[in-house]
Design an enzyme around this catalytic site. Structure first.
Site, mmCIF file in Angstrom:
data_model
loop_
_atom_site.group_PDB
_atom_site.id
_atom_site.type_symbol
_atom_site.label_atom_id
_atom_site.label_comp_id
_atom_site.label_asym_id
_atom_site.label_seq_id
_atom_site.Cartn_x
_atom_site.Cartn_y
_atom_site.Cartn_z
ATOM 1 N N ASN A 98 5.230 0.044 0.079
ATOM 2 C CA ASN A 98 3.862 -0.210 -0.381
ATOM 3 C C ASN A 98 3.319 -1.582 0.040
ATOM 4 O O ASN A 98 2.532 -2.196 -0.675
ATOM 5 C CB ASN A 98 3.754 0.029 -1.894
ATOM 6 C CG ASN A 98 4.650 -0.901 -2.680
ATOM 7 O OD1 ASN A 98 5.347 -1.720 -2.100
ATOM 8 N ND2 ASN A 98 4.629 -0.783 -3.997
ATOM 9 N N GLU A 130 9.462 -16.618 -9.098
ATOM 10 C CA GLU A 130 9.582 -15.927 -7.803
ATOM 11 C C GLU A 130 9.231 -16.855 -6.646
ATOM 12 O O GLU A 130 9.834 -16.771 -5.576
ATOM 13 C CB GLU A 130 8.688 -14.682 -7.801
ATOM 14 C CG GLU A 130 9.218 -13.598 -8.741
ATOM 15 C CD GLU A 130 8.331 -12.369 -8.823
ATOM 16 O OE1 GLU A 130 8.688 -11.436 -9.550
ATOM 17 O OE2 GLU A 130 7.258 -12.339 -8.159
HETATM 18 P P1 IDP Z 1 5.061 -3.490 -8.414
HETATM 19 O O1 IDP Z 1 5.539 -3.897 -7.037
HETATM 20 O O2 IDP Z 1 3.719 -2.810 -8.369
HETATM 21 O O3 IDP Z 1 5.111 -4.622 -9.418
HETATM 22 P P2 IDP Z 1 7.450 -2.462 -9.735
HETATM 23 O O4 IDP Z 1 7.453 -1.423 -10.805
HETATM 24 O O5 IDP Z 1 7.737 -3.885 -10.120
HETATM 25 O O6 IDP Z 1 6.069 -2.350 -8.944
HETATM 26 O O7 IDP Z 1 8.517 -1.996 -8.649
HETATM 27 C C1 IDP Z 1 8.939 -2.865 -7.623
HETATM 28 C C2 IDP Z 1 8.929 -2.109 -6.324
HETATM 29 O O8 IDP Z 1 9.896 -1.060 -6.374
HETATM 30 C C3 IDP Z 1 7.625 -1.402 -5.988
HETATM 31 O O9 IDP Z 1 6.657 -2.244 -5.396
HETATM 32 C C4 IDP Z 1 8.098 -0.319 -5.041
HETATM 33 O O10 IDP Z 1 8.343 -0.858 -3.735
HETATM 34 C C5 IDP Z 1 9.418 0.066 -5.668
HETATM 35 N N1 IDP Z 1 9.277 1.176 -6.623
HETATM 36 C C6 IDP Z 1 8.869 1.097 -7.919
HETATM 37 N N2 IDP Z 1 8.842 2.308 -8.503
HETATM 38 C C7 IDP Z 1 9.263 3.179 -7.565
HETATM 39 C C8 IDP Z 1 9.457 4.620 -7.557
HETATM 40 O O11 IDP Z 1 9.241 5.319 -8.555
HETATM 41 N N3 IDP Z 1 9.883 5.158 -6.369
HETATM 42 C C9 IDP Z 1 10.137 4.402 -5.260
HETATM 43 N N4 IDP Z 1 9.978 3.073 -5.230
HETATM 44 C C10 IDP Z 1 9.541 2.460 -6.360
#
Ligand code: IDP
Ligand code: MG
Length: 141
Positions: free
Chosen positions: A113, A127
């Protein structure tokens, strides 16, 4: 309040030659760049950065992805910077991200993403310190 936040242009962003376009959006949105570097994370450093997610089903894939290529960590500063950066990038899953956000426009999946953004001012400081020493953060230029 002026807040610092950590952004990371993730390996998909750098690999797809989107770093310039994403950086332009960050600059246009009014963030000051205090620090910028290019790094290659390893399983250890990538796992350390995302330690809070250890044990989640996506953790191993996340660490493999984050250590799959070059990243560009950015130490950013702006009034209301943490929330404003999260608004600029959009929801974690690009399908849920608002139109015009970075993730909606560029990301291919919830995992790949494009960009990281800190989720609180406290985590922003922690961080930033993960990637930058105090003397690497340049205020006045
Ligand atoms: P964020 O980056 O929007 O804060 P977080 O929940 O902190 O999201 O998750 C960290 C990273 O882990 C996300 O940016 C994404 O790359 C990955 N990630 C989070 N949830 C999922 C999931 O359900 N499937 C695959 N990758 C995930
Ligand atoms: Mg997060």
């Amino acid at each position: 309040m002026v807040e610092r936040t950590l952004a990371i242009l993730k390996p998909d962003c750098v690999r797809r030659n989107l770093a310039g376009q994403v950086l332009a959006r960050i600059e246009k949105a009014g963030f000051r760049i205090l620090g910028m570097k290019m790094v290659k994370l390893t399983a250890e450093t990538g796992g350390g950065f995302y330690a809070v997610h250890r044990g989640r089903p996506f953790f191993d894939d996340l660490v493999a992805f984050m250590s799959s290529g070059k990243c560009v960590p950015l130490a950013l500063e702006k009034e209301n910077g943490v929330a404003d950066f999260r608004t600029l990038i959009g929801a974690t899953d690009p399908k849920d991200a608002a139109p015009g956000t970075i993730r909606r426009d560029f990301a291919t999946s919830k995992g790949e993403n494009i960009v990281h953004g800190s989720d609180s001012p406290e985590n922003g400081k922690l961080e930033i310190a993960f990637f930058f020493s105090e003397k690497e953060l340049i205020q006045n230029a």
